[in-house]
Design a protein around this motif. Structure first.
Motif, PDB file in Angstrom:
ATOM      1  N   LYS A 131       0.839  -1.199   0.000  1.00  0.00           N
ATOM      2  CA  LYS A 131       0.000   0.000   0.000  1.00  0.00           C
ATOM      3  C   LYS A 131       0.878   1.256   0.000  1.00  0.00           C
ATOM      4  O   LYS A 131       0.639   2.185  -0.778  1.00  0.00           O
ATOM      5  CB  LYS A 131      -0.907   0.006   1.226  1.00  0.00           C
ATOM      6  CG  LYS A 131      -1.856   1.201   1.270  1.00  0.00           C
ATOM      7  CD  LYS A 131      -2.660   1.232   2.547  1.00  0.00           C
ATOM      8  CE  LYS A 131      -3.718   0.157   2.513  1.00  0.00           C
ATOM      9  NZ  LYS A 131      -4.605   0.207   3.692  1.00  0.00           N
ATOM     10  N   VAL A 132       1.895   1.296   0.832  1.00  0.00           N
ATOM     11  CA  VAL A 132       2.794   2.442   0.881  1.00  0.00           C
ATOM     12  C   VAL A 132       3.543   2.589  -0.440  1.00  0.00           C
ATOM     13  O   VAL A 132       3.626   3.678  -1.014  1.00  0.00           O
ATOM     14  CB  VAL A 132       3.786   2.312   2.057  1.00  0.00           C
ATOM     15  CG1 VAL A 132       4.880   3.358   1.966  1.00  0.00           C
ATOM     16  CG2 VAL A 132       3.050   2.417   3.383  1.00  0.00           C
ATOM     17  N   ALA A 133       4.091   1.483  -0.936  1.00  0.00           N
ATOM     18  CA  ALA A 133       4.875   1.540  -2.179  1.00  0.00           C
ATOM     19  C   ALA A 133       4.021   1.976  -3.362  1.00  0.00           C
ATOM     20  O   ALA A 133       4.468   2.774  -4.183  1.00  0.00           O
ATOM     21  CB  ALA A 133       5.513   0.183  -2.450  1.00  0.00           C
ATOM     22  N   SER A 134       2.809   1.480  -3.449  1.00  0.00           N
ATOM     23  CA  SER A 134       1.981   1.807  -4.610  1.00  0.00           C
ATOM     24  C   SER A 134       1.611   3.287  -4.654  1.00  0.00           C
ATOM     25  O   SER A 134       1.359   3.830  -5.721  1.00  0.00           O
ATOM     26  CB  SER A 134       0.722   0.942  -4.638  1.00  0.00           C
ATOM     27  OG  SER A 134      -0.142   1.276  -3.570  1.00  0.00           O
ATOM     28  N   SER A 135       1.624   3.940  -3.511  1.00  0.00           N
ATOM     29  CA  SER A 135       1.299   5.369  -3.496  1.00  0.00           C
ATOM     30  C   SER A 135       2.525   6.251  -3.733  1.00  0.00           C
ATOM     31  O   SER A 135       2.380   7.456  -3.911  1.00  0.00           O
ATOM     32  CB  SER A 135       0.651   5.746  -2.159  1.00  0.00           C
ATOM     33  OG  SER A 135       1.585   5.687  -1.111  1.00  0.00           O
ATOM     34  N   GLN A 136       3.730   5.639  -3.747  1.00  0.00           N
ATOM     35  CA  GLN A 136       4.948   6.439  -3.845  1.00  0.00           C
ATOM     36  C   GLN A 136       5.862   6.054  -5.006  1.00  0.00           C
ATOM     37  O   GLN A 136       6.920   6.651  -5.161  1.00  0.00           O
ATOM     38  CB  GLN A 136       5.759   6.307  -2.546  1.00  0.00           C
ATOM     39  CG  GLN A 136       5.026   6.801  -1.331  1.00  0.00           C
ATOM     40  CD  GLN A 136       5.828   6.610  -0.064  1.00  0.00           C
ATOM     41  OE1 GLN A 136       6.964   6.170  -0.087  1.00  0.00           O
ATOM     42  NE2 GLN A 136       5.241   6.950   1.052  1.00  0.00           N
ATOM     43  N   THR A 137       5.494   5.067  -5.787  1.00  0.00           N
ATOM     44  CA  THR A 137       6.395   4.607  -6.839  1.00  0.00           C
ATOM     45  C   THR A 137       5.815   4.860  -8.223  1.00  0.00           C
ATOM     46  O   THR A 137       4.599   4.910  -8.404  1.00  0.00           O
ATOM     47  CB  THR A 137       6.692   3.100  -6.704  1.00  0.00           C
ATOM     48  OG1 THR A 137       5.468   2.385  -6.772  1.00  0.00           O
ATOM     49  CG2 THR A 137       7.390   2.771  -5.402  1.00  0.00           C
ATOM     50  N   VAL A 138       6.710   4.978  -9.187  1.00  0.00           N
ATOM     51  CA  VAL A 138       6.304   5.104 -10.579  1.00  0.00           C
ATOM     52  C   VAL A 138       7.000   4.048 -11.436  1.00  0.00           C
ATOM     53  O   VAL A 138       6.921   4.085 -12.652  1.00  0.00           O
ATOM     54  CB  VAL A 138       6.595   6.519 -11.140  1.00  0.00           C
ATOM     55  CG1 VAL A 138       5.718   7.549 -10.452  1.00  0.00           C
ATOM     56  CG2 VAL A 138       8.059   6.859 -11.008  1.00  0.00           C
ATOM     57  N   VAL A 139       7.684   3.112 -10.777  1.00  0.00           N
ATOM     58  CA  VAL A 139       8.366   2.014 -11.450  1.00  0.00           C
ATOM     59  C   VAL A 139       7.948   0.712 -10.786  1.00  0.00           C
ATOM     60  O   VAL A 139       7.358   0.702  -9.709  1.00  0.00           O
ATOM     61  CB  VAL A 139       9.914   2.162 -11.380  1.00  0.00           C
ATOM     62  CG1 VAL A 139      10.360   3.408 -12.112  1.00  0.00           C
ATOM     63  CG2 VAL A 139      10.392   2.181  -9.938  1.00  0.00           C
ATOM     64  N   ASP A 140       8.280  -0.398 -11.419  1.00  0.00           N
ATOM     65  CA  ASP A 140       7.994  -1.698 -10.811  1.00  0.00           C
ATOM     66  C   ASP A 140       8.832  -1.866  -9.546  1.00  0.00           C
ATOM     67  O   ASP A 140       9.935  -1.346  -9.440  1.00  0.00           O
ATOM     68  CB  ASP A 140       8.333  -2.830 -11.782  1.00  0.00           C
ATOM     69  CG  ASP A 140       7.352  -2.910 -12.931  1.00  0.00           C
ATOM     70  OD1 ASP A 140       6.238  -2.381 -12.802  1.00  0.00           O
ATOM     71  OD2 ASP A 140       7.714  -3.496 -13.956  1.00  0.00           O
ATOM     72  N   TYR A 141       8.302  -2.610  -8.614  1.00  0.00           N
ATOM     73  CA  TYR A 141       9.021  -2.907  -7.381  1.00  0.00           C
ATOM     74  C   TYR A 141       8.680  -4.326  -6.957  1.00  0.00           C
ATOM     75  O   TYR A 141       7.719  -4.918  -7.449  1.00  0.00           O
ATOM     76  CB  TYR A 141       8.673  -1.909  -6.264  1.00  0.00           C
ATOM     77  CG  TYR A 141       7.221  -1.977  -5.833  1.00  0.00           C
ATOM     78  CD1 TYR A 141       6.828  -2.821  -4.802  1.00  0.00           C
ATOM     79  CD2 TYR A 141       6.253  -1.228  -6.481  1.00  0.00           C
ATOM     80  CE1 TYR A 141       5.505  -2.909  -4.422  1.00  0.00           C
ATOM     81  CE2 TYR A 141       4.922  -1.310  -6.107  1.00  0.00           C
ATOM     82  CZ  TYR A 141       4.563  -2.139  -5.068  1.00  0.00           C
ATOM     83  OH  TYR A 141       3.250  -2.233  -4.692  1.00  0.00           O
ATOM     84  N   ALA A 142       9.477  -4.873  -6.076  1.00  0.00           N
ATOM     85  CA  ALA A 142       9.229  -6.219  -5.556  1.00  0.00           C
ATOM     86  C   ALA A 142       9.519  -6.222  -4.070  1.00  0.00           C
ATOM     87  O   ALA A 142      10.306  -5.421  -3.580  1.00  0.00           O
ATOM     88  CB  ALA A 142      10.106  -7.238  -6.263  1.00  0.00           C
ATOM     89  N   LEU A 143       8.877  -7.132  -3.363  1.00  0.00           N
ATOM     90  CA  LEU A 143       9.085  -7.240  -1.925  1.00  0.00           C
ATOM     91  C   LEU A 143       9.648  -8.612  -1.573  1.00  0.00           C
ATOM     92  O   LEU A 143       9.165  -9.631  -2.051  1.00  0.00           O
ATOM     93  CB  LEU A 143       7.775  -7.026  -1.173  1.00  0.00           C
ATOM     94  CG  LEU A 143       7.155  -5.639  -1.296  1.00  0.00           C
ATOM     95  CD1 LEU A 143       5.784  -5.622  -0.636  1.00  0.00           C
ATOM     96  CD2 LEU A 143       8.053  -4.592  -0.671  1.00  0.00           C
ATOM     97  N   TYR A 144      10.659  -8.596  -0.763  1.00  0.00           N
ATOM     98  CA  TYR A 144      11.171  -9.805  -0.135  1.00  0.00           C
ATOM     99  C   TYR A 144      10.294 -10.122   1.063  1.00  0.00           C
ATOM    100  O   TYR A 144       9.705  -9.236   1.666  1.00  0.00           O
ATOM    101  CB  TYR A 144      12.551  -9.537   0.465  1.00  0.00           C
ATOM    102  CG  TYR A 144      13.754  -9.881  -0.330  1.00  0.00           C
ATOM    103  CD1 TYR A 144      14.092 -11.194  -0.587  1.00  0.00           C
ATOM    104  CD2 TYR A 144      14.598  -8.877  -0.779  1.00  0.00           C
ATOM    105  CE1 TYR A 144      15.253 -11.493  -1.275  1.00  0.00           C
ATOM    106  CE2 TYR A 144      15.761  -9.160  -1.469  1.00  0.00           C
ATOM    107  CZ  TYR A 144      16.082 -10.475  -1.717  1.00  0.00           C
ATOM    108  OH  TYR A 144      17.223 -10.763  -2.388  1.00  0.00           O
TER     109      TYR A 144
END
Length: 61
Positions: free
Chosen positions: A21-34
């Motif tokens: 939720k936090v990442a989706s509101s602050q990113t403009v590129v793909d991301y992944a979580l460990y």
């Protein structure tokens, strides 16, 4: 990629969902979580996978 024991750690379904939720509101590129695999959270592995954890770091304690 985020590391599994950064604050807050991502060893539970709820933690993965919160970080997404936090990442989706602050990113403009793909991301992944460990996610982390630690003895006190073995039962959370499937749930973190279902929440979208892309890889796991195993900690032997």
């Amino acid at each position: 990629m985020d590391m599994p024991l950064s604050e807050p750690s991502t060893v539970t379904f709820e933690a993965i969902e919160n970080k997404k939720k936090v990442a989706s509101s602050q990113t403009v590129v793909d991301y992944a979580l460990y996610s982390g695999i630690i003895p006190s959270h073995i039962e959370d592995i499937k749930d973190t996978f279902d929440a979208g954890a892309q890889s796991y770091k195993v900690f032997y304690v």
